[in-house]
Design a protein around this motif. Structure first.
Motif, PDB file in Angstrom:
ATOM      1  N   ASP A  39       0.762  -0.911   0.002  1.00 33.59           N
ATOM      2  CA  ASP A  39       0.016  -0.149  -0.104  1.00 33.59           C
ATOM      3  C   ASP A  39       0.715   1.311  -0.056  1.00 33.59           C
ATOM      4  OD1 ASP A  39      -2.773   1.127   0.735  1.00 33.59           O
ATOM      5  OD2 ASP A  39      -1.553   2.226   1.577  1.00 33.59           O
ATOM      6  N   LYS A  40       0.718   2.266  -0.784  1.00 33.75           N
ATOM      7  CA  LYS A  40       1.680   3.318  -1.193  1.00 33.75           C
ATOM      8  C   LYS A  40       1.501   4.369  -0.085  1.00 33.75           C
ATOM      9  CE  LYS A  40      -1.215   5.585  -4.647  1.00 33.75           C
ATOM     10  NZ  LYS A  40      -1.545   6.027  -5.953  1.00 33.75           N
ATOM     11  N   HIS A  41       0.359   4.297   0.336  1.00 35.46           N
ATOM     12  CA  HIS A  41       0.110   5.483   1.655  1.00 35.46           C
ATOM     13  C   HIS A  41       0.689   4.696   2.681  1.00 35.46           C
ATOM     14  CE1 HIS A  41      -2.643   7.145  -1.542  1.00 35.46           C
ATOM     15  NE2 HIS A  41      -3.457   6.031  -1.157  1.00 35.46           N
ATOM     16  N   GLY A  42       0.541   3.473   3.065  1.00 35.45           N
ATOM     17  CA  GLY A  42       1.205   2.951   4.248  1.00 35.45           C
ATOM     18  C   GLY A  42       2.744   2.937   4.243  1.00 35.45           C
ATOM     19  N   GLN A  43       3.234   2.829   3.079  1.00 35.36           N
ATOM     20  CA  GLN A  43       4.917   3.039   2.804  1.00 35.36           C
ATOM     21  C   GLN A  43       5.082   4.608   3.092  1.00 35.36           C
ATOM     22  OE1 GLN A  43       4.814   1.877  -1.280  1.00 35.36           O
ATOM     23  NE2 GLN A  43       4.893  -0.297  -0.720  1.00 35.36           N
ATOM     24  N   LEU A  44       4.394   5.495   2.647  1.00 40.01           N
ATOM     25  CA  LEU A  44       4.747   6.949   2.999  1.00 40.01           C
ATOM     26  C   LEU A  44       4.662   6.969   4.524  1.00 40.01           C
ATOM     27  CD1 LEU A  44       5.232   9.580   1.405  1.00 40.01           C
ATOM     28  CD2 LEU A  44       2.994  10.168   2.029  1.00 40.01           C
ATOM     29  N   LYS A  45       3.824   6.655   5.011  1.00 44.96           N
ATOM     30  CA  LYS A  45       3.484   6.847   6.553  1.00 44.96           C
ATOM     31  C   LYS A  45       4.682   6.237   7.284  1.00 44.96           C
ATOM     32  CE  LYS A  45      -0.097   9.418   7.734  1.00 44.96           C
ATOM     33  NZ  LYS A  45       0.060  10.541   8.460  1.00 44.96           N
ATOM     34  N   VAL A  46       5.110   5.046   6.902  1.00 42.06           N
ATOM     35  CA  VAL A  46       6.000   4.317   7.465  1.00 42.06           C
ATOM     36  C   VAL A  46       7.349   5.268   7.553  1.00 42.06           C
ATOM     37  CG1 VAL A  46       7.645   2.334   7.481  1.00 42.06           C
ATOM     38  CG2 VAL A  46       5.363   1.975   7.391  1.00 42.06           C
ATOM     39  N   GLY A  47       7.799   5.627   6.289  1.00 40.11           N
ATOM     40  CA  GLY A  47       8.714   6.454   6.130  1.00 40.11           C
ATOM     41  C   GLY A  47       8.697   7.868   6.939  1.00 40.11           C
ATOM     42  N   TRP A  48       7.518   8.421   7.096  1.00 37.33           N
ATOM     43  CA  TRP A  48       7.283   9.629   8.013  1.00 37.33           C
ATOM     44  C   TRP A  48       7.352   9.052   9.639  1.00 37.33           C
ATOM     45  CZ3 TRP A  48       6.699  14.737   8.022  1.00 37.33           C
ATOM     46  CH2 TRP A  48       6.164  15.348   9.058  1.00 37.33           C
ATOM     47  N   CYS A  49       7.027   8.014   9.985  1.00 39.54           N
ATOM     48  CA  CYS A  49       7.385   7.343  11.319  1.00 39.54           C
ATOM     49  C   CYS A  49       8.735   7.501  11.453  1.00 39.54           C
ATOM     50  CB  CYS A  49       6.714   6.187  11.776  1.00 39.54           C
ATOM     51  SG  CYS A  49       5.008   6.397  11.652  1.00 39.54           S
ATOM     52  N   TYR A  50       9.566   6.782  10.444  1.00 38.96           N
ATOM     53  CA  TYR A  50      11.032   6.719  10.727  1.00 38.96           C
ATOM     54  C   TYR A  50      11.791   8.116  10.730  1.00 38.96           C
ATOM     55  CZ  TYR A  50      11.756   1.756  10.881  1.00 38.96           C
ATOM     56  OH  TYR A  50      11.618   0.531  11.214  1.00 38.96           O
ATOM     57  N   GLN A  51      11.266   8.895   9.784  1.00 39.03           N
ATOM     58  CA  GLN A  51      11.994  10.339   9.669  1.00 39.03           C
ATOM     59  C   GLN A  51      11.787  11.155  11.016  1.00 39.03           C
ATOM     60  OE1 GLN A  51      10.435  12.888   6.742  1.00 39.03           O
ATOM     61  NE2 GLN A  51      12.205  14.181   6.888  1.00 39.03           N
ATOM     62  N   LYS A  52      10.758  10.991  11.409  1.00 40.37           N
ATOM     63  CA  LYS A  52      10.142  11.842  12.650  1.00 40.37           C
ATOM     64  C   LYS A  52      10.354  11.015  14.095  1.00 40.37           C
ATOM     65  CE  LYS A  52       9.129  15.091  10.199  1.00 40.37           C
ATOM     66  NZ  LYS A  52      10.033  16.427  10.020  1.00 40.37           N
ATOM     67  N   GLY A  53      10.517   9.756  13.817  1.00 44.95           N
ATOM     68  CA  GLY A  53      10.769   8.972  15.346  1.00 44.95           C
ATOM     69  C   GLY A  53       9.534   8.901  16.084  1.00 44.95           C
ATOM     70  N   ILE A  54       8.547   8.380  15.200  1.00 42.05           N
ATOM     71  CA  ILE A  54       7.171   8.245  15.873  1.00 42.05           C
ATOM     72  C   ILE A  54       6.793   6.870  16.230  1.00 42.05           C
ATOM     73  CG2 ILE A  54       4.533   8.466  15.557  1.00 42.05           C
ATOM     74  CD1 ILE A  54       5.183  10.842  13.790  1.00 42.05           C
ATOM     75  N   ALA A  55       7.076   6.308  17.359  1.00 40.05           N
ATOM     76  CA  ALA A  55       6.908   4.847  17.844  1.00 40.05           C
ATOM     77  C   ALA A  55       8.186   4.042  17.331  1.00 40.05           C
ATOM     78  CB  ALA A  55       5.708   4.292  16.991  1.00 40.05           C
ATOM     79  N   VAL A  56       9.050   4.692  16.784  1.00 34.77           N
ATOM     80  CA  VAL A  56      10.223   3.959  16.601  1.00 34.77           C
ATOM     81  C   VAL A  56      11.345   4.976  16.792  1.00 34.77           C
ATOM     82  CG1 VAL A  56       9.405   2.132  14.980  1.00 34.77           C
ATOM     83  CG2 VAL A  56       9.973   4.494  13.897  1.00 34.77           C
ATOM     84  N   ALA A  57      12.788   4.429  16.661  1.00 32.41           N
ATOM     85  CA  ALA A  57      13.751   5.344  16.741  1.00 32.41           C
ATOM     86  C   ALA A  57      13.773   5.954  15.384  1.00 32.41           C
ATOM     87  CB  ALA A  57      15.136   4.394  17.245  1.00 32.41           C
ATOM     88  N   ALA A  58      14.360   7.319  15.590  1.00 33.56           N
ATOM     89  CA  ALA A  58      14.179   8.152  14.282  1.00 33.56           C
ATOM     90  C   ALA A  58      15.395   7.521  13.464  1.00 33.56           C
ATOM     91  CB  ALA A  58      14.563   9.474  14.552  1.00 33.56           C
ATOM     92  N   ASP A  59      15.225   7.386  12.274  1.00 35.80           N
ATOM     93  CA  ASP A  59      16.297   6.709  11.266  1.00 35.80           C
ATOM     94  C   ASP A  59      15.991   7.431   9.674  1.00 35.80           C
ATOM     95  OD1 ASP A  59      18.070   5.500   9.463  1.00 35.80           O
ATOM     96  OD2 ASP A  59      18.132   3.879  10.920  1.00 35.80           O
ATOM     97  N   PRO A  60      16.631   8.387   9.624  1.00 32.21           N
ATOM     98  CA  PRO A  60      16.315   9.123   8.060  1.00 32.21           C
ATOM     99  C   PRO A  60      16.938   8.370   7.008  1.00 32.21           C
ATOM    100  CG  PRO A  60      18.136  10.173   9.189  1.00 32.21           C
ATOM    101  CD  PRO A  60      17.321   9.390  10.272  1.00 32.21           C
TER     102      PRO A  60
END
Length: 214
Positions: free
Chosen positions: A98-119
Motif C-alpha cells: 500500500d503506497k500510502h502506508g509506505q509513505l507513513k512508515v517513512g514519516w514515522c522513521y523520519q520523525k521518530g514516531i513509535a520507532v527510533a528516528a532513522d532518516p
C-alpha cells in the motif's frame, strides 16, 4: 513515548510484500467501516464500529483497511491516540504494497514516531512509495536530498523531484524549497514561487520576498 524495536520491524518489512488479493468479504467490511466513519444523512457515524470493521478487513489482509486503522490510531478518531498501534498498522499496509502506508512508515522513521528516528530508513520507504506511484514520496525525498538528510545531498535531483511532484501537490513548502534551489539560475521564477507560497500562508516565503524589494 513507548517505542517498538525498529530493527525487528525493519527486518519484517524487508520480507517480500504480501500481494495476494484479500477476500471479497474484507471489502464489505471496509465499506461498512466507511459508512460508520463519517456523518451521513441517517445520522452521525460511529467511530468505534468503524474501527471494528476496519480491523476485521485488515486482519483478512486488506491493506487499505490496515492503513485506515493506522490513521484512526494516529489521530485518535473515536479512540485514544496510540502511535505504536498506528505504526504497526501502517507497517502492515506497507508490507502489502500500500503506497500510502509506505509513505507513513517513512514519516514515522523520519520523525521518530513509535520507532527510533532513522532518516536513512525513512528515505528507503519514501522511495518505495514514490516508485509505487505516490507523488508525496518524491516530495519527501526532494526535501531530504536538498538538505542531505538520510542520504547524500543532491540539489539537482531534489529540484527534479520537486518539479515532478509540485504540479500535483501544490504544496507551499515545496514552492519555497524549489525557489531556493533555482534562485541563482532563474531568479524571476524563484520570485514567483515565493510569492505563490507567501500567498498560501508561508511566513518564511513572505520573509524571503523582502530580499527582492530591498
Amino acid at each position: 513515548m513507548k517505542r517498538v524495536g525498529s530493527v525487528l520491524i525493519w527486518l519484517a518489512a524487508s520480507a517480500a510484500p504480501l500481494h495476494a488479493e484479500p477476500p471479497n468479504i474484507s471489502w464489505e467490511w471496509y465499506n461498512a467501516a466507511e459508512l460508520h466513519q463519517v456523518q451521513t444523512g441517517r445520522g452521525r457515524g460511529d467511530p468505534r464500529l468503524a474501527t471494528h470493521y476496519f480491523r476485521l478487513a485488515a486482519e483478512k489482509g486488506n491493506a487499505a483497511a490496515a492503513y485506515k486503522l493506522g490513521e484512526i490510531y494516529e489521530n485518535g478518531q473515536g479512540i485514544a491516540k496510540d502511535p505504536v498501534q498506528a505504526f504497526s498498522w501502517y507497517m502492515k499496509a506497507a508490507a502489502r504494497n500500500d503506497k500510502h502506508g509506505q509513505l507513513k512508515v517513512g514519516w514515522c522513521y523520519q520523525k521518530g514516531i513509535a520507532v527510533a528516528a532513522d532518516p536513512a530508513i525513512a528515505a528507503i520507504w519514501y522511495r518505495t512509495a514514490a516508485e509505487n506511484d505516490n507523488i508525496w514520496g518524491y516530495h519527501m525525498l526532494a526535501f531530504m536530498l536538498a538538505d542531505g538528510e538520510g542520504m547524500k545531498k543532491d540539489p539537482a535531483l531534489a529540484r527534479r523531484y520537486l518539479e515532478l511532484s509540485l504540479p500535483k501537490t501544490n504544496d507551499h513548502w515545496a514552492k519555497w524549497k524549489l525557489a531556493h534551489l533555482i534562485e541563482a539560475e532563474d531568479p524571476a521564477k524563484s520570485k514567483t514561487l515565493l510569492r505563490e507560497a507567501a500567498t498560501a500562508g508561508n511566513v518564511q516565503a513572505a520573509e524571503d520576498l523582502k530580499r527582492y524589494r530591498d
